[in-house]
Scaffold this motif. Structure first.
Motif, PDB file in Angstrom:
ATOM      1  N   PRO A 186       0.839  -1.207   0.000  1.00 18.03           N
ATOM      2  CA  PRO A 186       0.000   0.000   0.000  1.00 18.03           C
ATOM      3  C   PRO A 186       0.867   1.247   0.000  1.00 18.03           C
ATOM      4  O   PRO A 186       2.049   1.202   0.346  1.00 18.03           O
ATOM      5  CB  PRO A 186      -0.787  -0.121   1.303  1.00 18.03           C
ATOM      6  CG  PRO A 186       0.077  -0.957   2.193  1.00 18.03           C
ATOM      7  CD  PRO A 186       0.771  -1.926   1.290  1.00 18.03           C
ATOM      8  N   LEU A 187       0.271   2.354  -0.388  1.00 18.47           N
ATOM      9  CA  LEU A 187       0.983   3.622  -0.321  1.00 18.47           C
ATOM     10  C   LEU A 187       1.262   3.961   1.140  1.00 18.47           C
ATOM     11  O   LEU A 187       0.431   3.684   2.019  1.00 18.47           O
ATOM     12  CB  LEU A 187       0.155   4.742  -0.955  1.00 18.47           C
ATOM     13  CG  LEU A 187       0.292   4.959  -2.462  1.00 18.47           C
ATOM     14  CD1 LEU A 187      -0.102   3.711  -3.253  1.00 18.47           C
ATOM     15  CD2 LEU A 187      -0.551   6.143  -2.910  1.00 18.47           C
ATOM     16  N   THR A 192       0.928   9.210   0.320  1.00 18.09           N
ATOM     17  CA  THR A 192      -0.440   9.691   0.169  1.00 18.09           C
ATOM     18  C   THR A 192      -0.534  11.187   0.422  1.00 18.09           C
ATOM     19  O   THR A 192      -1.172  11.934  -0.334  1.00 18.09           O
ATOM     20  CB  THR A 192      -1.378   8.943   1.129  1.00 18.09           C
ATOM     21  OG1 THR A 192      -1.338   7.539   0.839  1.00 18.09           O
ATOM     22  CG2 THR A 192      -2.812   9.431   0.985  1.00 18.09           C
ATOM     23  N   GLU A 210      -7.788   3.791  -1.453  1.00 17.80           N
ATOM     24  CA  GLU A 210      -6.884   2.689  -1.120  1.00 17.80           C
ATOM     25  C   GLU A 210      -7.575   1.564  -0.362  1.00 17.80           C
ATOM     26  O   GLU A 210      -6.930   0.572  -0.024  1.00 17.80           O
ATOM     27  CB  GLU A 210      -5.714   3.225  -0.296  1.00 17.80           C
ATOM     28  CG  GLU A 210      -4.959   4.365  -0.981  1.00 17.80           C
ATOM     29  CD  GLU A 210      -3.892   4.975  -0.084  1.00 17.80           C
ATOM     30  OE1 GLU A 210      -2.909   4.271   0.201  1.00 17.80           O
ATOM     31  OE2 GLU A 210      -4.048   6.148   0.331  1.00 17.80           O
ATOM     32  N   ILE A 215     -10.784  -0.545  -4.426  1.00 15.23           N
ATOM     33  CA  ILE A 215      -9.797  -1.132  -5.339  1.00 15.23           C
ATOM     34  C   ILE A 215     -10.447  -2.211  -6.203  1.00 15.23           C
ATOM     35  O   ILE A 215     -10.238  -2.272  -7.420  1.00 15.23           O
ATOM     36  CB  ILE A 215      -8.612  -1.709  -4.538  1.00 15.23           C
ATOM     37  CG1 ILE A 215      -7.784  -0.563  -3.945  1.00 15.23           C
ATOM     38  CG2 ILE A 215      -7.738  -2.606  -5.406  1.00 15.23           C
ATOM     39  CD1 ILE A 215      -6.726  -1.012  -2.972  1.00 15.23           C
ATOM     40  N   PRO A 304      -2.617  -1.365  -5.911  1.00 15.97           N
ATOM     41  CA  PRO A 304      -2.863  -1.071  -4.496  1.00 15.97           C
ATOM     42  C   PRO A 304      -3.628   0.213  -4.244  1.00 15.97           C
ATOM     43  O   PRO A 304      -4.089   0.448  -3.125  1.00 15.97           O
ATOM     44  CB  PRO A 304      -1.450  -0.978  -3.921  1.00 15.97           C
ATOM     45  CG  PRO A 304      -0.629  -0.493  -5.070  1.00 15.97           C
ATOM     46  CD  PRO A 304      -1.224  -1.125  -6.293  1.00 15.97           C
ATOM     47  N   ALA A 305      -3.768   1.071  -5.276  1.00 17.09           N
ATOM     48  CA  ALA A 305      -4.465   2.343  -5.072  1.00 17.09           C
ATOM     49  C   ALA A 305      -4.922   2.914  -6.407  1.00 17.09           C
ATOM     50  O   ALA A 305      -4.394   2.560  -7.469  1.00 17.09           O
ATOM     51  CB  ALA A 305      -3.555   3.347  -4.372  1.00 17.09           C
ATOM     52  N   GLY A 378       0.803   2.858  -7.945  1.00 14.92           N
ATOM     53  CA  GLY A 378       1.514   1.863  -7.153  1.00 14.92           C
ATOM     54  C   GLY A 378       2.997   1.869  -7.432  1.00 14.92           C
ATOM     55  O   GLY A 378       3.502   2.666  -8.225  1.00 14.92           O
TER      56      GLY A 378
END
Length: 398
Positions: A186-187, A192, A210, A215, A304-305, A378
Motif C-alpha cells: 500500500p501507499l 499519500t 486505497e 480497489i 494497491p491504489a 503503485g
C-alpha cells in the motif's frame, strides 16, 4: 573411431536446423529494423532541448514528453512574431481519435499535460510562465475542428528569471505510463500526503482510494471498459491504424502505439515486430482483444491504489486544468517512487459505454461533476520503455 553414417546424418540434420533457425531469426530481426537508430527517442535525451536557441522551443521540447491520449501528440504551437518570449498552444484537430474520444475530451486533457511539463521546465531553466487559458474564449462546439484552428488553448508568455531547482524536473524524462502489475504494498502515509497536497485548484478534486472495496470496484470498471472498447470493431480499427509494427514505421510516424507500450523490449520486441511485419495477420483483432483484456485483468489484480481527478463541470477549461493536475500527479508520484496508468476506457463518451460511464459517475462523482481521469497508482514491478515522440519543430504551425 570412424563416425557412423547414421551419426553423420543426424549431425547434418541438426546443423541444418541450426542454420535455418539462425536465418529465420536474422530475417525477423531485419524486418523489425533492429539495426535502425531509434530517432523517435531523441526528444527524451537530456540535451535535446539545448540544441534550440529559442527558449520557446526549448520549453516546448519538454512539453512534448507529457502524457497524451493514444500517444497522438495533438499539439501545435505558434511562435509570436512580435514577442520572442510568447507562444500559443493549439489543438491539432488532425490528430483527434474520433472513435474512442468523439468529444475530444481526452485530447483537451492532453493539452493540459503539455502545459504543466512546459511550466516545470520553465522554472528549472529560469523562465516564469504566465499561462492564459482560452484567451479568445472556448471552442464553438458546432464547428469544432475549425474552432481548434482559430482559437488557442493557451497563450504562454515567458519572463526571464533566475533559474530555480525544481525537484520535479528530473522526472520529466521518465515514462508517464506503466501498464504492468504493481507491487501489493500500500501507499505509505507520506506518499499519500505528498500526492494529495499537489492540488491547489478549487474547481478540481483529487481523491486517492486505497480501501479494498474501492480497489476491487475500480479494477472491475477498468476490465469492463476494456471489454466494451475491444469488442467494437471500429475501436480496434482505429488502434490498428496507429500501431507501428517496426523500427522503420516508428521512425517515420513517431506517434501512436507500439509494442513498447505493452512493456515489451529487447529480443522479444524485435521477434514480435518481425513477425507482425512479415505476417500482419499474426496481430489480428481477436488476438489483440484477448491480450488487452488479459492485461486489464492483470492490472486490476495488482493495483494497491487508484486516483480520481474530478472537475465541477466538463468545460474545455476544466479539461485542460485536469490535464495539468494529472501531470503534477505523475511527477510527484515519480518523486515518491510510484508509477501510474490512466484507465480511460470507462470514461469514454460513446453509446456503448454509456451504462458503465453513468454508473461510475453516480458512485464517484455524485455531485454532478465529471471524472476526467481514473488512474492506477503503485510501485512498479518492472520498468516500462519510453514511447515515440516527434521532433518539436514538427509542432510549429504556420
Amino acid at each position: 573411431m570412424a563416425m557412423s553414417k547414421r551419426t553423420k546424418r543426424s549431425m547434418i540434420v541438426l546443423l541444418s536446423v541450426v542454420v535455418l533457425f539462425v536465418l529465420l531469426v536474422s530475417v525477423l530481426f531485419t524486418a523489425s529494423g533492429v539495426f535502425k537508430k531509434a530517432k523517435y527517442l531523441d526528444p527524451w535525451k537530456r540535451d535535446y532541448a539545448g540544441q534550440f536557441e529559442d527558449p520557446r522551443l526549448q520549453l516546448a521540447a519538454y512539453g512534448l514528453l507529457a502524457a497524451n491520449g493514444h500517444n497522438m501528440q495533438p499539439w501545435k504551437i505558434r511562435l509570436d512574431k512580435q514577442n520572442p518570449l510568447k507562444l500559443s498552444l493549439y489543438t491539432d484537430h488532425t490528430r483527434l481519435a474520433l472513435e474512442t474520444d468523439p468529444l475530444a475530451r481526452q485530447t483537451l486533457v492532453s493539452q493540459g499535460t503539455f502545459l504543466e511539463y512546459l511550466k516545470v521546465a520553465g522554472e528549472q531553466l529560469g523562465y516564469q510562465t504566465e499561462i492564459k487559458l482560452f484567451p479568445d474564449g472556448e471552442y464553438d462546439e458546432q464547428n469544432l475542428s475549425e474552432s481548434m484552428d482559430q482559437k488557442a488553448v493557451a497563450d504562454i508568455t515567458l519572463t526571464k528569471t533566475a533559474p530555480q531547482v525544481n525537484p520535479l524536473f528530473d522526472y520529466l524524462f521518465l515514462p508517464d505510463t506503466n501498464r504492468m502489475a504493481y507491487k501489493p504494498d500500500p501507499l505509505t502515509p507520506e506518499q499519500t500526503a505528498q500526492l494529495k497536497q499537489i492540488n491547489d485548484d478549487k474547481d478540481l478534486t483529487l481523491t486517492l482510494l486505497e480501501d479494498s472495496a474501492s480497489i476491487q470496484k475500480l479494477g472491475a470498471y477498468g476490465v469492463e471498459g476494456t471489454n466494451i472498447e475491444t469488442g467494437l470493431a471500429r475501436m480496434n480499427d482505429e488502434s490498428a491504424r496507429i500501431f507501428r509494427s517496426n523500427e522503420y514505421q516508428k521512425n517515420k510516424y513517431r506517434y501512436g502505439f507500439s509494442f513498447e507500450g505493452q512493456g515489451t523490449t529487447g529480443v522479444k520486441k524485435h521477434l514480435l515486430q518481425g513477425m507482425i511485419t512479415l505476417f500482419p495477420s499474426f496481430n489480428n483483432e481477436k488476438a489483440s482483444t484477448k491480450l488487452a483484456v488479459q492485461a486489464a485483468r492483470e492490472a486490476a489484480d495488482h493495483s494497491p491504489a487508484y486516483a480520481l481527478i474530478v472537475s465541477k463541470d466538463n468545460s474545455r477549461t476544466s479539461q485542460v486544468k485536469a490535464g495539468m493536475l494529472y501531470s503534477r500527479l505523475i511527477l510527484a508520484g515519480h518523486e515518491e517512487g510510484l508509477v501510474m496508468q490512466p484507465l480511460s476506457q470507462v470514461l469514454e463518451e460513446y453509446p456503448e459505454m454509456k451504462e458503465p460511464y453513468t454508473r461510475i459517475h453516480k458512485e464517484y462523482a455524485p455531485g454532478g461533476g465529471t471524472i476526467q481521469l481514473l488512474v492506477r497508482v503503485g510501485q512498479p514491478t518492472q520498468d516500462t520503455p519510453l514511447s515515440m515522440r516527434r521532433e518539436v519543430t514538427d509542432l510549429i504551425a504556420d
